[in-house]
Design a protein around this motif. Structure first.
Motif, PDB file in Angstrom:
ATOM      1  N   GLY A 284       6.273  22.647   2.984  1.00  0.00           N
ATOM      2  CA  GLY A 284       7.359  22.298   3.889  1.00  0.00           C
ATOM      3  C   GLY A 284       8.557  21.767   3.118  1.00  0.00           C
ATOM      4  O   GLY A 284       9.707  22.158   3.356  1.00  0.00           O
ATOM      5  N   HIS A 285       8.306  20.886   2.174  1.00  0.00           N
ATOM      6  CA  HIS A 285       9.394  20.336   1.361  1.00  0.00           C
ATOM      7  C   HIS A 285      10.108  21.414   0.552  1.00  0.00           C
ATOM      8  O   HIS A 285      11.334  21.391   0.427  1.00  0.00           O
ATOM      9  N   HIS A 286       9.365  22.342  -0.034  1.00  0.00           N
ATOM     10  CA  HIS A 286       9.988  23.384  -0.849  1.00  0.00           C
ATOM     11  C   HIS A 286      11.016  24.187  -0.050  1.00  0.00           C
ATOM     12  O   HIS A 286      11.998  24.674  -0.596  1.00  0.00           O
ATOM     13  N   VAL A 328      13.166  14.615  -2.174  1.00  0.00           N
ATOM     14  CA  VAL A 328      13.644  14.240  -0.849  1.00  0.00           C
ATOM     15  C   VAL A 328      14.029  12.755  -0.866  1.00  0.00           C
ATOM     16  O   VAL A 328      13.341  11.939  -1.484  1.00  0.00           O
ATOM     17  N   SER A 329      15.133  12.432  -0.218  1.00  0.00           N
ATOM     18  CA  SER A 329      15.563  11.038  -0.159  1.00  0.00           C
ATOM     19  C   SER A 329      15.514  10.545   1.279  1.00  0.00           C
ATOM     20  O   SER A 329      15.781  11.280   2.224  1.00  0.00           O
ATOM     21  N   TYR A 330      15.176   9.278   1.413  1.00  0.00           N
ATOM     22  CA  TYR A 330      15.056   8.604   2.708  1.00  0.00           C
ATOM     23  C   TYR A 330      16.096   7.485   2.645  1.00  0.00           C
ATOM     24  O   TYR A 330      15.860   6.436   2.074  1.00  0.00           O
ATOM     25  N   LEU A 357      17.430  11.954   6.206  1.00  0.00           N
ATOM     26  CA  LEU A 357      16.631  12.655   5.202  1.00  0.00           C
ATOM     27  C   LEU A 357      17.442  13.781   4.578  1.00  0.00           C
ATOM     28  O   LEU A 357      18.038  14.603   5.296  1.00  0.00           O
ATOM     29  N   ASN A 358      17.485  13.821   3.255  1.00  0.00           N
ATOM     30  CA  ASN A 358      18.227  14.844   2.532  1.00  0.00           C
ATOM     31  C   ASN A 358      17.455  15.232   1.276  1.00  0.00           C
ATOM     32  O   ASN A 358      16.561  14.508   0.827  1.00  0.00           O
ATOM     33  N   TYR A 359      17.812  16.374   0.704  1.00  0.00           N
ATOM     34  CA  TYR A 359      17.165  16.851  -0.509  1.00  0.00           C
ATOM     35  C   TYR A 359      18.173  16.940  -1.651  1.00  0.00           C
ATOM     36  O   TYR A 359      19.337  17.266  -1.438  1.00  0.00           O
ATOM     37  N   ALA A 360      17.708  16.664  -2.862  1.00  0.00           N
ATOM     38  CA  ALA A 360      18.588  16.761  -4.027  1.00  0.00           C
ATOM     39  C   ALA A 360      18.924  18.207  -4.339  1.00  0.00           C
ATOM     40  O   ALA A 360      19.984  18.497  -4.911  1.00  0.00           O
TER      41      ALA A 360
END
Length: 447
Positions: A284-286, A328-330, A357-360
């Motif tokens: 899911g993260h990928h 992933v950042s919270y 929530l965001n991703y680098a």
């Protein structure tokens, strides 16, 4: 609480693939609010595991599986071998002197039972760490090996090793996805093998007490009194994300598979070791599917709670951890009680809203950023509450990456107090073996 210094008859290792601290912290909010706890967060002992491997600062699921199951750090992309074997080296992979064995073999050698449960393909990197030895994690079937090493190679692919290997052939329980990796195309139109074999039929032919199931209904109807070994392959590839299942899917949840596995394994009076993976957190993260990743984490927590209900902390050690984290950042200063999957309450300098929530990095960059105008699109208008909503990524990549930060380890049961502090990831199986008197090293039985 008092330390439990008894021998662990049983060891259950739960692996949340890609479940970094930010992931399970954010997932709590799906339970109701920030004060809720996932089942494993209530365990009495916690620690941190360092996840780097021999040649990479940020590791993958193959090398980490070798660390937390076999007790040896190795090169990225390799499974069940030491660092003398380079990734995709077709020659050195045949050198058995460089093979390392998992705690599942140590348990089998001691007369215990062993098993593997996952929501990914059973031949995927993490579960393969239990039973396989390969220089390339993608060698899940013989066609993949042939593509790298030619048709005349003598390398046993991962699916073959699961059915006929030294450890794989002795596993009492194997459940997950990946049916197409076991069958030649001429027997099954979705089959990926090219060697003319049907490994599922070969498994069934080994014993009339070898059970094979493909659906939840078949799993529920299974008579364990007449079953010695269980193979469940519920999808051709990975199992469906939990959010994309319904009654028609006829697919067991991780909790349901966990319950059935423990029901079968506990018949051995000597005890057991079982590896249970929530594997689709990572996937899911990928894809930057934050909603799916967090939901898979909650499902993972349910399976752990079921295991706790079905066992006693007096004689069963449960260890919960992750192989690596994700980018992933919270953040975002969300208001208490607000939707963790929603927008942040403040507006940045560019006057465009942003998410908590965001991703680098990741594939969603193109959705949220206009390269020609050098401006962001409003994510609150693009995220609709669907399972496959992609969340914003700062850099464009085809697949979001892992993170290199330490991951948490949670422990309950005999010698759980060993799992405190900060330690190398490859220490984990040695501590589990110490608690359960496995292998020829120092244990609680030999000290």
């Amino acid at each position: 609480m008092p330390k439990n210094n008894k021998m662990a008859k049983n060891v259950i290792m739960f692996l949340g693939d890609g479940m970094g601290i930010a992931t399970h912290s954010a997932a709590r909010n799906l339970l109701g609010d920030e004060e809720q706890s996932l089942s494993f967060e209530k365990f009495p002992y916690t620690g941190l595991s360092r996840t780097y491997n021999v040649n990479k600062i940020v590791s993958d699921s193959a090398s980490t599986a070798t660390a937390y199951l076999c007790g040896v750090k190795t090169n990225g992309g390799t499974i069940g071998v030491d660092a003398n074997i380079e990734r995709t080296d077709c020659n050195t992979t045949l050198n058995t002197k460089n093979y390392v064995h998992s705690i599942a073999k140590w348990a089998l050698d001691a007369g215990k039972s062993a098993g593997v449960v996952t929501t990914t393909r059973v031949t995927h990197a993490s579960p393969a760490g239990v039973y396989a030895h390969v220089a390339e994690r993608d060698w899940e079937n013989d066609s993949e090996v042939a593509a790298d090493c030619g048709n005349d190679n003598k390398i046993e692919d991962i699916a073959y090793q699961l059915i006929h290997g030294e450890v794989g052939s002795k596993l009492s329980v194997v459940m997950g996805g990946g049916k197409s990796y076991f069958v030649d195309k001429k027997f099954y139109k979705k089959g990926k093998r090219i060697d003319g074999r049907n490994l599922i039929d070969e498994y069934k032919a080994m014993s009339s007490k070898n059970a094979y199931v493909e659906t939840l209904d078949e799993l529920n109807r299974l008579n364990l009194n007449t079953t010695e070994r269980l193979l469940g392959l519920f999808k051709d590839s990975h199992m469906n994300y939990h959010l994309e299942t319904d009654a028609q899917t006829n697919q067991p949840t991780l909790e349901e598979m966990t319950r059935k596995a423990l029901e079968l394994l506990r018949r051995n009076d000597q005890g057991y070791f079982v590896f249970i993976e929530g594997g689709r957190i990572d996937q899911g993260h990928h894809k930057t599917y934050a909603r799916i990743a967090l939901d898979e984490t909650v499902e993972f927590s349910k399976a752990i709670q079921a295991a706790r209900e079905l066992t006693s902390e007096d004689d069963t050690l449960i260890v919960v951890t992750a192989d690596h984290s994700h980018a992933v950042s919270y953040s975002g200063y969300g208001t208490r009680g607000s939707d963790i999957l929603g927008g942040a309450p403040f507006t940045p300098n560019d006057k465009t809203p942003y998410m908590i929530l965001n991703y680098a990095n990741g594939p969603s960059f193109k959705i949220f950023y206009d390269v020609e105008k050098h401006e962001r699109h409003d994510p609150t208008k693009l995220i609709k509450g669907k399972p496959r909503d992609e969340y914003p990524a700062t850099l464009p990549l085809a697949s979001e990456t892992h993170g290199g930060d330490d991951v948490a380890v949670f422990a309950l049961g005999p010698w759980a107090h060993l799992f405190t502090g900060v330690y190398e990831q490859n220490t984990i199986p040695h501590m589990m073996a110490y608690a359960s008197c496995l292998g020829n090293r120092l244990t609680t039985c030999t000290q």
